[in-house]
Design an enzyme around this catalytic site. Structure first.
Site, PDB file in Angstrom:
ATOM      1  CB  SER A  22      -0.899   0.005   1.241  1.00  0.00           C
ATOM      2  OG  SER A  22      -1.638   1.197   1.324  1.00  0.00           O
ATOM      3  N   GLY A  47      -4.184   3.785   0.948  1.00  0.00           N
ATOM      4  CA  GLY A  47      -5.190   3.837   1.994  1.00  0.00           C
ATOM      5  C   GLY A  47      -6.426   4.587   1.521  1.00  0.00           C
ATOM      6  CG  ASN A 101      -4.089   0.453   3.611  1.00  0.00           C
ATOM      7  OD1 ASN A 101      -4.403   1.526   4.106  1.00  0.00           O
ATOM      8  ND2 ASN A 101      -3.173  -0.340   4.134  1.00  0.00           N
ATOM      9  CB  CYS A 132      -0.270   5.588   8.703  1.00  0.00           C
ATOM     10  SG  CYS A 132       0.474   6.987   7.840  1.00  0.00           S
ATOM     11  CE  LYS A 167       1.688  -1.498   5.639  1.00  0.00           C
ATOM     12  NZ  LYS A 167       1.638  -0.720   4.386  1.00  0.00           N
ATOM     13  CB  THR A 195       7.360   3.402   7.733  1.00  0.00           C
ATOM     14  OG1 THR A 195       6.195   4.119   8.161  1.00  0.00           O
ATOM     15  CG2 THR A 195       7.257   3.104   6.250  1.00  0.00           C
ATOM     16  N   GLY A 245       9.353  -5.143   4.405  1.00  0.00           N
ATOM     17  CA  GLY A 245      10.377  -4.311   5.024  1.00  0.00           C
ATOM     18  C   GLY A 245      11.719  -4.451   4.343  1.00  0.00           C
TER      19      GLY A 245
END
Length: 314
Positions: A22, A47, A101, A132, A167, A195, A245
């Site tokens: 995403s 998203g 997403n 996020c 997620k 992240t 990742g």
């Protein structure tokens, strides 16, 4: 002999375990002239929120020594335009599953978005964005609080007619604990990691390089940490784990599968190489063939040490 590259999780069957992550692949259809979408297992859309969002002002992306920082702010067209304009063209590629997403500032927002998406055709699953780090409401505020996360997964699972994947954020004390909460609340799968909260400073200007000051760190720099987290979560929950990742090479994909992932998502690599997903799909098949792997599914949780299979649960 050609290896069997199909994988299944949460009731979905993918042609291979490569999924576009995403926020790095638009809504999927934007890549149809660059990537052979039929050769990619699935696409996770940007998203999608209840109303359109403009995101943050520039600068929103900053390169780092081994990856990048981003603070896009979940810019998107909103669920109505997504359903009417972005989703229908993807039906030209039935072998490429569409995972949407979903994002909201409140639990009710998430529920409302999924309720609208339930009426649309061509959606294979939902991915709850609870991780996020670049927004001031929603996102990581759910993923970092176990009570909020449990409530959100429970409420969305009750309305979702498609499988529900969550997620997860790495910016927590124990990602395994958060994964277990998702499983117990009804999630069909978890994806990780999103992240890492980070920042970059311009020493000459003495200012943050991102307009949002902080952003999310992705790319090869985070891969060793992401691998460890995937391994820990895969040995904690009984639902499928989708790893991500810093994946750049076919060997990276293999490592995540060995650590316990059923499939992987590819994100930052698509910025450097827009055809990264297709390249990795081909490369993984070639790797399996050269290593006499008949079924790619045999790699999942295949990590060994001292002749014993690691991480098997009781």
């Amino acid at each position: 002999m050609k290896p069997d590259m199909k994988v299944s999780f949460a009731g979905l069957e993918l042609v291979n375990p490569i999924i576009a992550a995403s926020g790095t692949f638009g809504y999927g259809i934007e890549f149809e002239e660059i990537v052979s979408l039929e050769r990619v297992g699935a696409v996770v859309t940007k998203g999608v929120s209840l109303e359109p969002m403009a995101g943050h002002t520039p600068t929103r992306i900053v390169p780092t020594a081994a990856g990048m920082l981003n603070a896009i702010g979940l810019q998107n067209v909103g669920v109505e335009e997504f359903v009417e304009k972005k989703l229908p063209p993807m039906q030209r590629y039935p072998n490429c599953r569409v995972i949407v997403n979903v994002f909201g500032q409140t639990a009710s927002d998430y529920v409302a978005v999924i309720d609208r998406l339930n009426d649309a055709e061509g959606i294979a699953a939902y991915e709850l964005n609870v991780s996020c780090p670049n927004v001031h409401a929603g996102g990581m505020s759910f993923g970092a609080d176990p009570y909020s996360l449990e409530e959100l997964v429970d409420r969305t699972k009750k309305v979702a007619i498609q499988p529900l994947m969550v997620k997860l954020s790495p910016n927590v004390t124990s990602i395994s604990y958060m994964a277990r909460i998702c499983e117990e609340a009804g999630a069909d799968a978890v994806s990780l990691v999103n992240t890492f909260l980070a920042m970059s400073i311009d020493a000459e200007e003495r200012k943050p390089r991102l307009s949002n000051v902080t952003g999310g760190l992705s790319g090869p720099a985070i891969k060793p940490i992401a691998l460890r987290m995937v391994y820990e979560v895969a040995n904690t929950v009984n639902i499928p784990v989708i790893g991500m990742g810093g994946i750049v090479t076919p060997e990276d994909v293999v490592e995540f599968l060995l650590a316990g992932a059923t499939a992987v998502q590819v994100g930052t690599a698509s910025y450097a190489d827009p055809r990264a997903t297709e390249r990795l799909a081909r490369g993984l098949e070639a790797w399996c063939k050269s290593h006499d792997v008949e079924k790619v599914t045999s790699l999942t949780r295949g990590l060994k040490a001292g002749g014993k299979r690691l991480g098997t649960r009781d």
